[in-house]
Design a protein around this motif. Structure first.
Motif, PDB file in Angstrom:
ATOM      1  N   TRP A  54       0.836  -1.202   0.000  1.00 19.39           N
ATOM      2  CA  TRP A  54       0.000   0.000   0.000  1.00 19.39           C
ATOM      3  C   TRP A  54       0.870   1.250   0.000  1.00 19.39           C
ATOM      4  CZ3 TRP A  54      -5.424   0.219   0.385  1.00 19.39           C
ATOM      5  CH2 TRP A  54      -6.064  -1.015   0.514  1.00 19.39           C
ATOM      6  N   ASP A  55       0.360   2.305  -0.621  1.00 14.83           N
ATOM      7  CA  ASP A  55       0.926   3.643  -0.531  1.00 14.83           C
ATOM      8  C   ASP A  55      -0.140   4.512   0.124  1.00 14.83           C
ATOM      9  OD1 ASP A  55       2.167   6.090  -0.802  1.00 14.83           O
ATOM     10  OD2 ASP A  55       1.906   6.203  -2.963  1.00 14.83           O
ATOM     11  N   ARG A  56      -0.018   4.683   1.423  1.00 18.74           N
ATOM     12  CA  ARG A  56      -1.049   5.325   2.244  1.00 18.74           C
ATOM     13  C   ARG A  56      -2.367   4.575   2.076  1.00 18.74           C
ATOM     14  NH1 ARG A  56       1.778   8.969  -0.373  1.00 18.74           N
ATOM     15  NH2 ARG A  56       3.276  10.210   0.759  1.00 18.74           N
ATOM     16  N   LYS A  57      -3.394   5.179   1.473  1.00 17.56           N
ATOM     17  CA  LYS A  57      -4.677   4.508   1.271  1.00 17.56           C
ATOM     18  C   LYS A  57      -4.806   3.915  -0.128  1.00 17.56           C
ATOM     19  CE  LYS A  57      -7.216   7.185   4.655  1.00 17.56           C
ATOM     20  NZ  LYS A  57      -8.451   7.898   4.951  1.00 17.56           N
ATOM     21  N   ARG A  58      -3.760   3.986  -0.924  1.00 14.66           N
ATOM     22  CA  ARG A  58      -3.781   3.488  -2.304  1.00 14.66           C
ATOM     23  C   ARG A  58      -3.229   2.063  -2.353  1.00 14.66           C
ATOM     24  NH1 ARG A  58      -0.168   3.922  -6.895  1.00 14.66           N
ATOM     25  NH2 ARG A  58       1.329   4.916  -5.500  1.00 14.66           N
ATOM     26  N   PHE A  59      -4.087   1.129  -2.765  1.00 11.17           N
ATOM     27  CA  PHE A  59      -3.676  -0.263  -2.901  1.00 11.17           C
ATOM     28  C   PHE A  59      -2.773  -0.392  -4.125  1.00 11.17           C
ATOM     29  CE2 PHE A  59      -4.460  -4.399  -4.921  1.00 11.17           C
ATOM     30  CZ  PHE A  59      -4.020  -5.240  -3.918  1.00 11.17           C
ATOM     31  N   ILE A  60      -1.634  -1.094  -3.956  1.00  8.10           N
ATOM     32  CA  ILE A  60      -0.688  -1.282  -5.061  1.00  8.10           C
ATOM     33  C   ILE A  60      -0.777  -2.699  -5.611  1.00  8.10           C
ATOM     34  CG2 ILE A  60       1.732  -1.186  -5.778  1.00  8.10           C
ATOM     35  CD1 ILE A  60       0.710   1.529  -4.921  1.00  8.10           C
ATOM     36  N   ALA A  61      -0.596  -3.717  -4.748  1.00  5.86           N
ATOM     37  CA  ALA A  61      -0.567  -5.098  -5.236  1.00  5.86           C
ATOM     38  C   ALA A  61      -0.742  -6.083  -4.086  1.00  5.86           C
ATOM     39  CB  ALA A  61       0.762  -5.375  -5.938  1.00  5.86           C
ATOM     40  N   ARG A  62      -1.172  -7.308  -4.444  1.00  6.33           N
ATOM     41  CA  ARG A  62      -1.223  -8.426  -3.501  1.00  6.33           C
ATOM     42  C   ARG A  62      -0.413  -9.563  -4.115  1.00  6.33           C
ATOM     43  NH1 ARG A  62      -6.644 -10.856  -0.945  1.00  6.33           N
ATOM     44  NH2 ARG A  62      -6.385  -9.017   0.356  1.00  6.33           N
ATOM     45  N   TYR A  63       0.399 -10.216  -3.280  1.00  5.31           N
ATOM     46  CA  TYR A  63       1.241 -11.320  -3.727  1.00  5.31           C
ATOM     47  C   TYR A  63       0.968 -12.546  -2.874  1.00  5.31           C
ATOM     48  CZ  TYR A  63       3.727  -7.463  -5.895  1.00  5.31           C
ATOM     49  OH  TYR A  63       4.040  -6.350  -6.621  1.00  5.31           O
ATOM     50  N   TRP A  64       0.940 -13.723  -3.532  1.00 11.61           N
ATOM     51  CA  TRP A  64       0.733 -14.996  -2.858  1.00 11.61           C
ATOM     52  C   TRP A  64       1.997 -15.837  -2.978  1.00 11.61           C
ATOM     53  CZ3 TRP A  64      -2.823 -12.589  -5.892  1.00 11.61           C
ATOM     54  CH2 TRP A  64      -4.066 -12.332  -5.328  1.00 11.61           C
ATOM     55  N   PRO A  65       2.326 -16.609  -1.949  1.00 17.56           N
ATOM     56  CA  PRO A  65       3.478 -17.515  -2.038  1.00 17.56           C
ATOM     57  C   PRO A  65       3.271 -18.504  -3.183  1.00 17.56           C
ATOM     58  CG  PRO A  65       2.667 -17.401   0.217  1.00 17.56           C
ATOM     59  CD  PRO A  65       1.680 -16.683  -0.645  1.00 17.56           C
ATOM     60  N   GLY A  66       4.304 -18.717  -3.957  1.00 18.63           N
ATOM     61  CA  GLY A  66       4.221 -19.650  -5.077  1.00 18.63           C
ATOM     62  C   GLY A  66       3.443 -19.130  -6.262  1.00 18.63           C
ATOM     63  N   ASN A  67       2.933 -17.916  -6.196  1.00 19.44           N
ATOM     64  CA  ASN A  67       2.147 -17.339  -7.286  1.00 19.44           C
ATOM     65  C   ASN A  67       2.676 -15.944  -7.586  1.00 19.44           C
ATOM     66  OD1 ASN A  67       0.194 -16.909  -9.197  1.00 19.44           O
ATOM     67  ND2 ASN A  67      -1.434 -16.497  -7.751  1.00 19.44           N
ATOM     68  N   ARG A  68       3.954 -15.876  -7.873  1.00 16.65           N
ATOM     69  CA  ARG A  68       4.576 -14.585  -8.153  1.00 16.65           C
ATOM     70  C   ARG A  68       4.107 -14.063  -9.512  1.00 16.65           C
ATOM     71  NH1 ARG A  68       9.387 -13.804  -4.862  1.00 16.65           N
ATOM     72  NH2 ARG A  68       9.560 -15.591  -3.528  1.00 16.65           N
ATOM     73  N   PRO A  69       3.983 -12.758  -9.650  1.00 14.70           N
ATOM     74  CA  PRO A  69       3.554 -12.204 -10.931  1.00 14.70           C
ATOM     75  C   PRO A  69       4.546 -12.553 -12.031  1.00 14.70           C
ATOM     76  CG  PRO A  69       3.588 -10.525  -9.230  1.00 14.70           C
ATOM     77  CD  PRO A  69       4.212 -11.742  -8.648  1.00 14.70           C
ATOM     78  N   MET A  70       4.029 -12.783 -13.231  1.00 12.94           N
ATOM     79  CA  MET A  70       4.896 -13.069 -14.370  1.00 12.94           C
ATOM     80  C   MET A  70       5.574 -11.796 -14.838  1.00 12.94           C
ATOM     81  SD  MET A  70       3.020 -15.688 -16.954  1.00 12.94           S
ATOM     82  CE  MET A  70       1.936 -14.415 -17.529  1.00 12.94           C
ATOM     83  N   THR A  71       6.776 -11.945 -15.343  1.00 11.18           N
ATOM     84  CA  THR A  71       7.458 -10.833 -15.985  1.00 11.18           C
ATOM     85  C   THR A  71       7.052 -10.856 -17.444  1.00 11.18           C
ATOM     86  OG1 THR A  71       9.315 -11.035 -14.489  1.00 11.18           O
ATOM     87  CG2 THR A  71       9.696  -9.835 -16.530  1.00 11.18           C
ATOM     88  N   VAL A  72       6.583  -9.734 -17.937  1.00 11.22           N
ATOM     89  CA  VAL A  72       6.131  -9.647 -19.318  1.00 11.22           C
ATOM     90  C   VAL A  72       7.127  -8.810 -20.100  1.00 11.22           C
ATOM     91  CG1 VAL A  72       4.288  -8.854 -20.836  1.00 11.22           C
ATOM     92  CG2 VAL A  72       3.739  -9.829 -18.599  1.00 11.22           C
ATOM     93  N   SER A  73       7.533  -9.338 -21.241  1.00 12.59           N
ATOM     94  CA  SER A  73       8.448  -8.614 -22.107  1.00 12.59           C
ATOM     95  C   SER A  73       7.738  -8.251 -23.396  1.00 12.59           C
ATOM     96  CB  SER A  73       9.668  -9.503 -22.412  1.00 12.59           C
ATOM     97  OG  SER A  73      10.514  -8.841 -23.323  1.00 12.59           O
ATOM     98  N   ILE A  74       7.795  -7.009 -23.740  1.00 18.28           N
ATOM     99  CA  ILE A  74       7.169  -6.530 -24.969  1.00 18.28           C
ATOM    100  C   ILE A  74       8.255  -6.006 -25.879  1.00 18.28           C
ATOM    101  CG2 ILE A  74       5.548  -4.877 -25.965  1.00 18.28           C
ATOM    102  CD1 ILE A  74       4.139  -4.862 -23.227  1.00 18.28           C
ATOM    103  N   GLU A  75       8.297  -6.519 -27.093  1.00 23.51           N
ATOM    104  CA  GLU A  75       9.291  -6.011 -28.034  1.00 23.51           C
ATOM    105  C   GLU A  75       8.576  -5.475 -29.276  1.00 23.51           C
ATOM    106  OE1 GLU A  75      11.099  -9.495 -30.509  1.00 23.51           O
ATOM    107  OE2 GLU A  75      11.206 -10.034 -28.384  1.00 23.51           O
ATOM    108  N   ALA A  76       9.118  -4.410 -29.797  1.00 27.31           N
ATOM    109  CA  ALA A  76       8.535  -3.777 -30.989  1.00 27.31           C
ATOM    110  C   ALA A  76       8.949  -4.576 -32.221  1.00 27.31           C
ATOM    111  CB  ALA A  76       9.003  -2.347 -31.115  1.00 27.31           C
ATOM    112  N   ARG A  77       8.001  -4.806 -33.118  1.00 32.02           N
ATOM    113  CA  ARG A  77       8.291  -5.485 -34.384  1.00 32.02           C
ATOM    114  C   ARG A  77       7.955  -4.544 -35.532  1.00 32.02           C
ATOM    115  NH1 ARG A  77       7.695 -11.744 -33.854  1.00 32.02           N
ATOM    116  NH2 ARG A  77       8.141 -11.923 -31.641  1.00 32.02           N
ATOM    117  N   HIS A  78       8.798  -4.559 -36.502  1.00 28.95           N
ATOM    118  CA  HIS A  78       8.582  -3.668 -37.657  1.00 28.95           C
ATOM    119  C   HIS A  78       8.011  -4.437 -38.810  1.00 28.95           C
ATOM    120  CE1 HIS A  78      10.659  -0.391 -35.702  1.00 28.95           C
ATOM    121  NE2 HIS A  78      11.539  -1.272 -35.302  1.00 28.95           N
TER     122      HIS A  78
END
Length: 82
Positions: free
Chosen positions: A58-82
């Motif tokens: 949390w950032d004061r009253k602003r919710f940022i994220a929730r994390y669970w053991p064994g369920n870490r967020p995926m890293t997403v990679s975006i690449e530009a294609r021409h």
């Protein structure tokens, strides 16, 4: 032992985030203070501290994220294609 966690020492530009454990009835305890420059750094630090129980960031009253053991967020990679 301090209750303030930070990635590295800053020259005063860090914000204070809160990291809370989550139980069956919701947020538990007083939480821990995290010092980070932005949401991205705070999320990285929260993931480093993820243990056996769900946590919320949390950032004061602003919710940022929730994390669970064994369920870490995926890293997403975006690449530009021409």
């Amino acid at each position: 032992m301090t209750n303030i966690i930070q990635l590295r020492n800053y020259d005063g530009s860090a914000s204070a985030y809160r990291l809370y454990g989550v139980g069956k009835s919701g947020r538990e305890g007083a939480g821990r203070t995290l010092r980070a420059r932005n949401d991205t750094e705070a999320k990285a630090l929260a993931l480093m501290l993820l243990g056996d129980h769900p946590i919320e960031l949390w950032d004061r009253k602003r919710f940022i994220a929730r994390y669970w053991p064994g369920n870490r967020p995926m890293t997403v990679s975006i690449e530009a294609r021409h």
